[in-house]
Motif scaffolding. Structure first.
Motif, PDB file in Angstrom:
ATOM      1  N   TRP A   1       0.822  -1.209   0.000  1.00  0.00           N
ATOM      2  CA  TRP A   1       0.000   0.000   0.000  1.00  0.00           C
ATOM      3  C   TRP A   1       0.856   1.259   0.000  1.00  0.00           C
ATOM      4  CZ3 TRP A   1       0.332  -3.453   4.125  1.00  0.00           C
ATOM      5  CH2 TRP A   1       1.108  -3.026   5.203  1.00  0.00           C
TER       6      TRP A   1
ATOM      7  N   GLY B   1      -3.877   5.463  11.471  1.00  0.00           N
ATOM      8  CA  GLY B   1      -3.279   4.442  10.589  1.00  0.00           C
ATOM      9  C   GLY B   1      -2.369   5.118   9.581  1.00  0.00           C
ATOM     10  N   CYS B   2      -1.519   6.020  10.081  1.00  0.00           N
ATOM     11  CA  CYS B   2      -0.725   6.905   9.189  1.00  0.00           C
ATOM     12  C   CYS B   2       0.408   6.175   8.485  1.00  0.00           C
ATOM     13  CB  CYS B   2      -0.159   8.075   9.986  1.00  0.00           C
ATOM     14  SG  CYS B   2       0.979   7.537  11.291  1.00  0.00           S
ATOM     15  N   GLY B   3       0.747   4.944   8.947  1.00  0.00           N
ATOM     16  CA  GLY B   3       1.847   4.218   8.312  1.00  0.00           C
ATOM     17  C   GLY B   3       3.137   5.026   8.357  1.00  0.00           C
TER      18      GLY B   3
ATOM     19  N   ASP C   1       0.984  10.849   3.989  1.00  0.00           N
ATOM     20  CA  ASP C   1      -0.208  11.725   3.952  1.00  0.00           C
ATOM     21  C   ASP C   1      -0.136  12.776   5.065  1.00  0.00           C
ATOM     22  OD1 ASP C   1      -1.364  10.366   1.780  1.00  0.00           O
ATOM     23  OD2 ASP C   1      -2.277   8.882   3.100  1.00  0.00           O
TER      24      ASP C   1
ATOM     25  N   ILE D   1      -1.300   8.717  13.929  1.00  0.00           N
ATOM     26  CA  ILE D   1      -1.171   7.613  14.895  1.00  0.00           C
ATOM     27  C   ILE D   1      -1.159   6.279  14.151  1.00  0.00           C
ATOM     28  CG2 ILE D   1      -2.265   8.865  16.821  1.00  0.00           C
ATOM     29  CD1 ILE D   1      -4.735   7.014  16.406  1.00  0.00           C
TER      30      ILE D   1
ATOM     31  N   LEU E   1      -0.526   1.721  14.926  1.00  0.00           N
ATOM     32  CA  LEU E   1      -0.243   0.603  15.829  1.00  0.00           C
ATOM     33  C   LEU E   1       1.208   0.155  15.715  1.00  0.00           C
ATOM     34  CD1 LEU E   1      -3.154  -1.973  15.225  1.00  0.00           C
ATOM     35  CD2 LEU E   1      -2.818  -0.518  17.225  1.00  0.00           C
ATOM     36  N   SER E   2       1.836   0.415  14.567  1.00  0.00           N
ATOM     37  CA  SER E   2       3.161  -0.150  14.303  1.00  0.00           C
ATOM     38  C   SER E   2       4.277   0.824  14.672  1.00  0.00           C
ATOM     39  CB  SER E   2       3.284  -0.517  12.815  1.00  0.00           C
ATOM     40  OG  SER E   2       4.639  -0.709  12.496  1.00  0.00           O
TER      41      SER E   2
ATOM     42  N   GLY F   1      -0.765   4.579  18.730  1.00  0.00           N
ATOM     43  CA  GLY F   1      -2.161   4.667  19.156  1.00  0.00           C
ATOM     44  C   GLY F   1      -2.999   3.626  18.450  1.00  0.00           C
TER      45      GLY F   1
ATOM     46  N   PHE G   1      -6.584   3.484  17.016  1.00  0.00           N
ATOM     47  CA  PHE G   1      -7.700   4.373  16.672  1.00  0.00           C
ATOM     48  C   PHE G   1      -9.039   3.830  17.171  1.00  0.00           C
ATOM     49  CE2 PHE G   1     -10.756   6.031  13.386  1.00  0.00           C
ATOM     50  CZ  PHE G   1     -10.747   7.339  13.843  1.00  0.00           C
TER      51      PHE G   1
ATOM     52  N   HIS H   1      -7.133   7.184   4.902  1.00  0.00           N
ATOM     53  CA  HIS H   1      -6.647   6.617   3.646  1.00  0.00           C
ATOM     54  C   HIS H   1      -6.107   5.223   3.948  1.00  0.00           C
ATOM     55  CE1 HIS H   1      -3.408   6.616   0.283  1.00  0.00           C
ATOM     56  NE2 HIS H   1      -4.530   6.074  -0.159  1.00  0.00           N
ATOM     57  N   THR H   2      -6.783   4.212   3.459  1.00  0.00           N
ATOM     58  CA  THR H   2      -6.398   2.808   3.602  1.00  0.00           C
ATOM     59  C   THR H   2      -6.268   2.309   5.042  1.00  0.00           C
ATOM     60  OG1 THR H   2      -4.043   3.321   3.240  1.00  0.00           O
ATOM     61  CG2 THR H   2      -5.289   2.623   1.332  1.00  0.00           C
ATOM     62  N   LEU H   3      -7.038   2.895   5.971  1.00  0.00           N
ATOM     63  CA  LEU H   3      -7.178   2.260   7.283  1.00  0.00           C
ATOM     64  C   LEU H   3      -8.494   1.491   7.338  1.00  0.00           C
ATOM     65  CD1 LEU H   3      -6.404   1.589  10.159  1.00  0.00           C
ATOM     66  CD2 LEU H   3      -7.360   3.773  10.896  1.00  0.00           C
TER      67      LEU H   3
ATOM     68  N   ALA I   1      -8.374  -1.708   5.856  1.00  0.00           N
ATOM     69  CA  ALA I   1      -7.355  -2.592   6.432  1.00  0.00           C
ATOM     70  C   ALA I   1      -7.822  -3.291   7.693  1.00  0.00           C
ATOM     71  CB  ALA I   1      -6.096  -1.777   6.751  1.00  0.00           C
ATOM     72  N   ILE I   2      -8.844  -2.719   8.336  1.00  0.00           N
ATOM     73  CA  ILE I   2      -9.290  -3.350   9.580  1.00  0.00           C
ATOM     74  C   ILE I   2     -10.321  -4.444   9.277  1.00  0.00           C
ATOM     75  CG2 ILE I   2      -8.833  -1.351  11.071  1.00  0.00           C
ATOM     76  CD1 ILE I   2     -11.921  -0.889  10.988  1.00  0.00           C
TER      77      ILE I   2
HETATM   78  C1  LIG Z   1      -2.825  -0.505   4.800  1.00  0.00           C
HETATM   79  S1  LIG Z   1      -1.836   0.367   5.947  1.00  0.00           S
HETATM   80  C2  LIG Z   1      -2.019   2.063   5.372  1.00  0.00           C
HETATM   81  C3  LIG Z   1      -0.958   2.999   5.905  1.00  0.00           C
HETATM   82  C4  LIG Z   1      -1.081   4.442   5.365  1.00  0.00           C
HETATM   83  N1  LIG Z   1      -2.386   4.997   5.606  1.00  0.00           N
HETATM   84  C5  LIG Z   1      -0.736   4.484   3.891  1.00  0.00           C
HETATM   85  O1  LIG Z   1      -1.647   4.658   3.064  1.00  0.00           O
HETATM   86  O2  LIG Z   1       0.460   4.300   3.566  1.00  0.00           O
HETATM   87  C6  LIG Z   1      -2.834   0.376   7.399  1.00  0.00           C
HETATM   88  C7  LIG Z   1      -2.117   1.024   8.575  1.00  0.00           C
HETATM   89  O3  LIG Z   1      -3.013   1.135   9.676  1.00  0.00           O
HETATM   90  C8  LIG Z   1      -2.352   0.720  10.870  1.00  0.00           C
HETATM   91  N2  LIG Z   1      -3.420   0.248  11.766  1.00  0.00           N
HETATM   92  C9  LIG Z   1      -4.166  -0.875  11.643  1.00  0.00           C
HETATM   93  N3  LIG Z   1      -5.095  -0.917  12.617  1.00  0.00           N
HETATM   94  C10 LIG Z   1      -4.940   0.208  13.359  1.00  0.00           C
HETATM   95  C11 LIG Z   1      -5.599   0.749  14.499  1.00  0.00           C
HETATM   96  N4  LIG Z   1      -6.603   0.108  15.090  1.00  0.00           N
HETATM   97  N5  LIG Z   1      -5.173   1.940  14.998  1.00  0.00           N
HETATM   98  C12 LIG Z   1      -4.133   2.595  14.413  1.00  0.00           C
HETATM   99  N6  LIG Z   1      -3.481   2.140  13.333  1.00  0.00           N
HETATM  100  C13 LIG Z   1      -3.866   0.964  12.816  1.00  0.00           C
HETATM  101  C14 LIG Z   1      -1.345  -0.316  10.415  1.00  0.00           C
HETATM  102  O4  LIG Z   1      -0.274  -0.463  11.290  1.00  0.00           O
HETATM  103  C15 LIG Z   1      -0.916   0.247   9.052  1.00  0.00           C
HETATM  104  O5  LIG Z   1       0.174   1.136   9.174  1.00  0.00           O
END
Ligand SMILES: C[S@@+](CC[C@H](N)C(=O)[O-])C[C@H]1O[C@@H](n2cnc3c(N)ncnc32)[C@H](O)[C@@H]1O
Length: 193
Positions: free
Chosen positions: A18, A46-48, A52, A66, A68-69, A91, A93, A108-110, A113-114
């Motif tokens: 992603w 989920g800023c990765g 962004d 914020i 998780l990683s 954090g 979210f 964006h892509t959170l 992803a969940i």
């Molecule tokens: C698919 S990646 C997208 C990352 C970023 N938004 C991008 O587009 O490059 C999803 C991200 O959300 C984070 N994430 C997943 N569940 C989360 C949660 N409950 N709270 C915060 N971050 C979370 C993951 O660690 C990962 O970095």
């Protein structure tokens, strides 16, 4: 429920398809014409690796990303540490209680992803993290809902059903996208009463 993703492991293994190494084109476009007040505080959950979040900060907004990683956060800090008004914090979210709600949340892509079983919690979390009068700006990845993921799919109708109970839809449109995602993304701008 889908099995839980080990996000740190994904970053450790460089298994991060992603991550395009730059901010989402739809966001860059939106920021060129937005009328948001510059003293607005922005949250990117989920800023990765922070691409962004970095353009929000470059546009002058106090921005918090914020994730998780810890590995993603440390990459984000390393790449963007010189920018003022930008913080990357650990954090969850879905589970955190914000000290002070934000003026705008950028997605964006959170969401995709969940685990889809947690999407109702996600919508509540957006509400919880947003001030009255605040905005939720989202780039959603649209394709048929899948059991295998991430990413898990979503339809336009599902997104509308999920967020309409909390927010008023101001606008939705097809954004400029990364190559290969041209027909899979839709942007939504919501406001909270
Ligand atoms: C698919 S990646 C997208 C990352 C970023 N938004 C991008 O587009 O490059 C999803 C991200 O959300 C984070 N994430 C997943 N569940 C989360 C949660 N409950 N709270 C915060 N971050 C979370 C993951 O660690 C990962 O970095």
């Amino acid at each position: 429920m889908a099995s839980e993703t080990d996000w740190n492991e994904r970053y450790q293994n460089e298994d991060t398809p992603w991550d395009k190494g730059e901010p989402a084109p739809g966001l860059v476009d939106w920021l060129k014409q937005n009328t948001l007040k510059l003293d607005s505080r922005v949250l990117v959950p989920g800023c990765g690796r922070g691409h962004d979040a970095s353009v929000w900060a470059k546009a002058g907004f106090e921005t918090t990303g914020i994730d998780l990683s810890n590995l993603a956060l440390s990459d984000a800090r390393q790449e963007y540490e010189s920018l003022p008004c930008l913080a990357f914090l650990p954090g969850n979210f879905l589970e955190d209680e914000p000290n002070e709600p934000y003026d705008l949340i950028f997605e964006h892509t959170l969401y995709c992803a969940i685990d889809p079983a947690r999407r109702a919690e996600y919508a509540k979390a957006v509400d919880k993290h947003l001030k009255p009068g605040g905005h939720f700006l989202a780039i959603h990845f649209l394709f048929s809902l899948s059991e295998e993921g991430p990413p898990f799919g979503a339809s336009q109708q599902e997104i509308l059903d999920q967020f309409s109970p909390y927010f008023k839809l101001l606008e939705q449109w097809k954004p400029k996208s990364f190559e290969g995602r041209e027909n899979e993304e839709r942007m939504f701008l919501w406001s909270k009463n």
